[in-house]
Design an enzyme around this catalytic site. Structure first.
Site, PDB file in Angstrom:
ATOM      1  N   ASN A 113      -2.461  -0.249  -7.314  1.00 24.13           N
ATOM      2  CA  ASN A 113      -3.924  -0.226  -7.468  1.00 24.13           C
ATOM      3  C   ASN A 113      -4.466  -0.174  -8.890  1.00 24.13           C
ATOM      4  O   ASN A 113      -5.603  -0.584  -9.117  1.00 24.13           O
ATOM      5  CB  ASN A 113      -4.491   1.006  -6.741  1.00 24.13           C
ATOM      6  CG  ASN A 113      -4.134   1.001  -5.277  1.00 24.13           C
ATOM      7  OD1 ASN A 113      -4.546   0.117  -4.537  1.00 24.13           O
ATOM      8  ND2 ASN A 113      -3.356   1.978  -4.852  1.00 24.13           N
TER       9      ASN A 113
ATOM     10  N   ASP B 166      16.539  10.096   0.502  1.00 20.54           N
ATOM     11  CA  ASP B 166      15.977   9.467  -0.698  1.00 20.54           C
ATOM     12  C   ASP B 166      17.057   9.080  -1.706  1.00 20.54           C
ATOM     13  O   ASP B 166      16.815   8.302  -2.619  1.00 20.54           O
ATOM     14  CB  ASP B 166      15.000  10.440  -1.384  1.00 20.54           C
ATOM     15  CG  ASP B 166      13.594  10.238  -0.867  1.00 20.54           C
ATOM     16  OD1 ASP B 166      13.194   9.085  -0.683  1.00 20.54           O
ATOM     17  OD2 ASP B 166      12.904  11.244  -0.654  1.00 20.54           O
TER      18      ASP B 166
ATOM     19  N   ARG C 288      12.517  12.194   6.760  1.00 20.56           N
ATOM     20  CA  ARG C 288      12.805  11.971   5.350  1.00 20.56           C
ATOM     21  C   ARG C 288      13.497  13.221   4.818  1.00 20.56           C
ATOM     22  O   ARG C 288      12.933  14.318   4.860  1.00 20.56           O
ATOM     23  CB  ARG C 288      11.502  11.739   4.594  1.00 20.56           C
ATOM     24  CG  ARG C 288      11.728  11.479   3.124  1.00 20.56           C
ATOM     25  CD  ARG C 288      10.415  11.259   2.405  1.00 20.56           C
ATOM     26  NE  ARG C 288      10.668  10.839   1.046  1.00 20.56           N
ATOM     27  CZ  ARG C 288       9.721  10.407   0.228  1.00 20.56           C
ATOM     28  NH1 ARG C 288       8.479  10.315   0.657  1.00 20.56           N
ATOM     29  NH2 ARG C 288      10.017  10.039  -0.995  1.00 20.56           N
TER      30      ARG C 288
ATOM     31  N   ASP D 101      -4.473  12.675 -11.295  1.00 28.53           N
ATOM     32  CA  ASP D 101      -4.914  11.426 -10.661  1.00 28.53           C
ATOM     33  C   ASP D 101      -5.374  10.428 -11.718  1.00 28.53           C
ATOM     34  O   ASP D 101      -6.296  10.704 -12.492  1.00 28.53           O
ATOM     35  CB  ASP D 101      -6.052  11.743  -9.674  1.00 28.53           C
ATOM     36  CG  ASP D 101      -6.320  10.564  -8.749  1.00 28.53           C
ATOM     37  OD1 ASP D 101      -6.407   9.417  -9.246  1.00 28.53           O
ATOM     38  OD2 ASP D 101      -6.418  10.784  -7.536  1.00 28.53           O
TER      39      ASP D 101
ATOM     40  N   LEU E  32       5.465   3.625  -8.879  1.00 29.61           N
ATOM     41  CA  LEU E  32       4.562   4.414  -9.716  1.00 29.61           C
ATOM     42  C   LEU E  32       3.498   5.052  -8.835  1.00 29.61           C
ATOM     43  O   LEU E  32       2.503   4.420  -8.468  1.00 29.61           O
ATOM     44  CB  LEU E  32       3.904   3.514 -10.779  1.00 29.61           C
ATOM     45  CG  LEU E  32       4.868   2.660 -11.624  1.00 29.61           C
ATOM     46  CD1 LEU E  32       4.094   1.788 -12.608  1.00 29.61           C
ATOM     47  CD2 LEU E  32       5.891   3.527 -12.348  1.00 29.61           C
TER      48      LEU E  32
HETATM   49  P1  AMP Z   1       1.119   7.771  -4.298  1.00 28.51           P
HETATM   50  O1  AMP Z   1       1.824   9.039  -4.635  1.00 28.51           O
HETATM   51  O2  AMP Z   1       2.019   6.581  -4.273  1.00 28.51           O
HETATM   52  O3  AMP Z   1       0.264   7.884  -3.073  1.00 28.51           O
HETATM   53  O4  AMP Z   1       0.109   7.507  -5.506  1.00 28.51           O
HETATM   54  C1  AMP Z   1      -0.963   8.362  -5.733  1.00 28.51           C
HETATM   55  C2  AMP Z   1      -1.596   8.085  -7.083  1.00 28.51           C
HETATM   56  O5  AMP Z   1      -1.950   6.700  -7.209  1.00 28.51           O
HETATM   57  C3  AMP Z   1      -2.902   8.812  -7.273  1.00 28.51           C
HETATM   58  O6  AMP Z   1      -2.704  10.128  -7.727  1.00 28.51           O
HETATM   59  C4  AMP Z   1      -3.566   7.979  -8.332  1.00 28.51           C
HETATM   60  O7  AMP Z   1      -3.111   8.425  -9.588  1.00 28.51           O
HETATM   61  C5  AMP Z   1      -3.036   6.582  -8.098  1.00 28.51           C
HETATM   62  N1  AMP Z   1      -4.067   5.690  -7.515  1.00 28.51           N
HETATM   63  C6  AMP Z   1      -4.342   5.479  -6.205  1.00 28.51           C
HETATM   64  N2  AMP Z   1      -5.355   4.586  -6.067  1.00 28.51           N
HETATM   65  C7  AMP Z   1      -5.715   4.213  -7.312  1.00 28.51           C
HETATM   66  C8  AMP Z   1      -6.699   3.324  -7.862  1.00 28.51           C
HETATM   67  N3  AMP Z   1      -7.502   2.603  -7.065  1.00 28.51           N
HETATM   68  N4  AMP Z   1      -6.780   3.211  -9.203  1.00 28.51           N
HETATM   69  C9  AMP Z   1      -5.978   3.940 -10.019  1.00 28.51           C
HETATM   70  N5  AMP Z   1      -5.024   4.769  -9.562  1.00 28.51           N
HETATM   71  C10 AMP Z   1      -4.892   4.922  -8.238  1.00 28.51           C
END
Ligand code: AMP
Length: 334
Positions: free
Chosen positions: A264, A82, A25, A215, A141
């Site tokens: 999620n 990207d 990547r 998070d 997102l």
């Molecule tokens: P990514 O960068 O695509 O791996 O997304 C990571 C972010 O997804 C985490 O920092 C969380 O903010 C969000 N996330 C992952 N799992 C959940 C969940 N079950 N509920 C709410 N937010 C989530």
């Protein structure tokens, strides 16, 4: 499995593995690369010249290529960008309102998360071919966040621009910001470029606004007003950008949500998608709460889907395709 475990496994002769290609990547393909490319010395030097465009990512991506060349000297190294998926944007979607010489030297809206959008669109073509031929918006997102408008399979607009800072607020990045704020930080607060970089990339977004975390799970669990404000701001920017991308597309047949939050966070999705019936988005909120694949009502003018993205699989597929290895890791472009 960590990288060391993979390397250990590959090294054991009894596993019979023969590494013929390594996919990488690489965040920036500059104005040149609209496709993945096989690495040679000239290409490597060209990618190195793009380091000023992505100083926080590109040098590390290239270090990975150098390490892989050393570890697997007989294998082909393939760089997957990207930026590539967005490279055929029309000029108007690619430029800033600056004198033309800046565009010519590479100050453009490149757009990022292209590997994720490409993966999602290939899955869509495979599973929902009629929708895939239409007007599609994808919201990636996650900790990094952006949105992309895709028309007839081609990216026509992205919320990210010259760098991966623009557009939506993210876990720790600010998203869209009046450039006057940067001038103010420089002139009045005497902040250096390094300090501003740190603020905008690492200490803004959900983390900076809330003062709690990047998070979404932690913010949802918090009772602090600042956590609620950060989530509300995120939602409002997604909605605002969705409107802009739809205007660019001239309508919306399909909206896909992906990334850790998109896949999620049912409550965040609900806040993004509610009260948009006038816009053609009718959500089945029970389906949304269950994280189902289709979360729009039957008959909704815009079909809303949750699809899991997989950028690594897209890189593996590109690498296999470039080396003519017949492995349908991701449905091929037909
Ligand atoms: P990514 O960068 O695509 O791996 O997304 C990571 C972010 O997804 C985490 O920092 C969380 O903010 C969000 N996330 C992952 N799992 C959940 C969940 N079950 N509920 C709410 N937010 C989530």
């Amino acid at each position: 499995m960590g990288l060391t475990a993979v390397l250990d496994w590959l090294e054991k002769e009894e596993n019979g593995a023969n590494v013929v290609g390594v996919g990488h990547r690489v965040v920036h393909g500059g104005p040149i690369y609209a496709e993945p490319v096989l690495m040679d010395d000239a290409t490597f030097a060209r990618l190195k010249s793009f380091e000023p465009l992505a100083p926080l990512h590109q040098p590390y991506n290239l270090a990975g290529i150098e390490a892989a060349r050393e570890a697997f000297p007989m294998a082909a190294q393939v760089a997957c960008f990207d930026t590539a998926f967005h490279r055929r944007h029309p000029f108007i979607a690619d430029t800033y309102a600056l004198p033309r010489e800046y565009y010519d030297e590479g100050v453009r809206r490149y757009g990022f998360h292209g590997l994720s959008y490409e993966f999602i669109h290939r899955i869509l073509r495979h599973e929902e071919p009629v929708l895939a031929r239409g007007k599609v918006a994808v919201a990636h997102l996650g900790n990094g966040a952006s949105m992309c408008a895709i028309k007839s399979g081609k990216s026509v607009g992205s919320t990210m621009g010259f760098t991966a800072l623009d557009g939506l607020p993210m876990g720790t990045r600010c998203g869209q910001l009046d450039p006057g704020v940067v001038l103010y930080l420089m002139a009045e607060k005497k902040m250096s470029a390094a300090e501003i970089t740190d603020l905008l990339y690492k200490n803004s977004g959900l983390k900076g606004m809330s003062g709690i975390s990047n998070d979404v799970r932690e913010l949802e669990a918090s009772n602090e007003q600042s956590a609620k404000d950060a989530l509300d701001y995120f939602v409002s920017r997604v909605r605002r950008n969705l409107g802009g991308l739809c205007a660019e597309l001239g309508g919306l047949d399909c909206l896909v949500l992906t990334g850790g939050i998109g896949e999620n966070a049912a409550n965040v999705r609900k806040a993004i998608l509610e009260n948009l019936e006038w816009f053609g988005i009718q959500i089945d909120f029970d389906a949304n709460a269950r994280n189902e694949r289709i979360i729009s009502e039957k008959g909704s003018p815009t079909v809303v889907l949750i699809l899991k993205t997989d950028e690594e699989r897209m890189i593996a597929a590109h690498t296999a395709e470039l080396l003519n290895l017949k492995q349908p890791l991701v449905p091929a472009i037909t």
